[in-house]
Design a protein around this motif. Structure first.
Motif, PDB file in Angstrom:
ATOM      1  N   ARG A   1     114.675  11.089  61.436  1.00 22.43           N
ATOM      2  CA  ARG A   1     114.365  12.506  61.599  1.00 22.43           C
ATOM      3  C   ARG A   1     115.110  13.066  62.811  1.00 22.43           C
ATOM      4  O   ARG A   1     115.032  12.512  63.906  1.00 22.43           O
ATOM      5  N   THR A   2     115.773  14.182  62.581  1.00 16.40           N
ATOM      6  CA  THR A   2     116.346  14.943  63.693  1.00 16.40           C
ATOM      7  C   THR A   2     115.953  16.397  63.491  1.00 16.40           C
ATOM      8  O   THR A   2     115.368  16.764  62.463  1.00 16.40           O
ATOM      9  N   THR A   3     116.254  17.230  64.447  1.00 19.13           N
ATOM     10  CA  THR A   3     115.897  18.652  64.311  1.00 19.13           C
ATOM     11  C   THR A   3     116.697  19.332  63.211  1.00 19.13           C
ATOM     12  O   THR A   3     116.282  20.348  62.665  1.00 19.13           O
ATOM     13  N   ARG A   4     117.891  18.798  62.882  1.00 23.53           N
ATOM     14  CA  ARG A   4     118.742  19.433  61.887  1.00 23.53           C
ATOM     15  C   ARG A   4     118.789  18.701  60.560  1.00 23.53           C
ATOM     16  O   ARG A   4     119.101  19.297  59.529  1.00 23.53           O
ATOM     17  N   LYS A   5     118.509  17.409  60.568  1.00 27.18           N
ATOM     18  CA  LYS A   5     118.775  16.622  59.366  1.00 27.18           C
ATOM     19  C   LYS A   5     117.726  15.539  59.169  1.00 27.18           C
ATOM     20  O   LYS A   5     117.204  14.979  60.127  1.00 27.18           O
TER      21      LYS A   5
END
Length: 299
Positions: free
Chosen positions: A52-56
């Motif tokens: 999990r990342t903020t964009r993807k």
């Protein structure tokens, strides 16, 4: 078990939606609950499934394996739930049926229309044509065929026996004589219906002895109606379904021969694509046809 399925379903929904927010909007669940379910699943398995990342959002290697198997499992469970509900409900919706023209117009149409009278929420698209349709390609739910099942990608259920008789015109018998055994047909003209599994080698049984006789003649067709027309024209002996031949025999236009020894036979089969679960409306129609023809044999 229900909690486990909820966690698995949340994981699949989040990945397919592309993120927690999108999955929450699509499925009417809170983002926090979906996040909790996925985290609980990872804790239970002891492995990270998602990066999990903020964009993807992406799957780990373990996540890819788990998603592939979990999505198939959920699809099978959903299909099973739908099938069980379908089986207990009144048949409804459109059933696409393929059937041979002559049999469809005579014996099958009354049976199918009786099914509709008993099940007003159902409807049918009845396609009568003398060709072998591709059930999957043409979206057919069930084909009613007089044959043996040859395509391993299809499955079938027997509906009824279909009686056959070898017959010829009186003029043909005057010219070539009356065959007394199957072997006599070797030197006589015969009509070959290529729909029959053994169209060029007719099978007989005489006093416990089974044997095959190679036959030939001036006409090859892929229609029992055309085979009977050729026999009526005096072109040869033909194997004809009884439901077609009996009116011509009663009128004296065809003469049955070798009735006591002919072994060749066929059955009316309901053929459908191989699926794990058969739709309830199709199963109900097939059950109805089996019951119908048990009382009213195809003649």
């Amino acid at each position: 078990m229900s909690q486990d399925l909820s966690r698995i379903r949340a994981f699949v929904q989040v990945f397919e939606a592309g993120g927690f927010s999108a999955a929450a909007r699509q499925h009417g669940r809170s983002k926090a609950l979906l996040s909790k379910y996925v985290t609980d699943l990872e804790d239970y398995l002891g492995v990270r499934l998602m990066n999990r990342t903020t964009r993807k959002l992406g799957l780990t290697e373990a996540g890819e394996v788990y998603y592939r198997e979990a999505s198939q499992l959920l699809q099978q469970l959903d299909e099973l739930d739908a099938t069980i509900s379908d089986q207990t409900a009144e048949p409804r919706g459109l059933i696409r049926i393929s059937a041979p023209r002559n049999l469809g117009e005579t014996a099958l149409a009354p049976a199918i229309f009786a099914f509709l009278a008993r099940n007003p929420l159902a409807s049918v698209d009845l396609r009568l044509e003398d060709r072998l349709v591709d059930l999957v390609e043409e979206g057919i739910d069930v084909a009613l065929r007089i044959s043996v099942l040859a395509d391993s990608s299809l499955i079938a259920r027997k509906i009824a026996d279909i009686g056959h008789v070898i017959c010829g015109s009186p003029e043909l018998i005057r010219r070539h004589g009356l065959p007394r055994s199957g072997e006599d047909l070797k030197g006589m003209p015969c009509i070959l219906d290529t729909n029959m599994p053994s169209h060029a080698s007719w099978r007989f049984s005489d006093k416990g002895r089974h044997y095959s006789v190679p036959v030939s003649g001036p006409v090859r067709v892929n229609s029992p109606v055309a085979a009977m027309q050729a026999a009526l024209a005096g072109l040869g002996f033909a194997v004809v379904p009884l439901y077609l031949a009996e009116p011509m025999i009663a009128a004296g236009r065809l003469v049955p021969v070798l009735e006591a020894t002919m072994l060749e036979g066929a059955s009316l089969q309901a053929v459908f694509p191989h699926r794990r679960h058969l739709a309830g409306k199709v199963r109900a129609l097939i059950d109805h046809l089996v019951d119908w023809f048990a009382i009213q044999p195809v003649r």
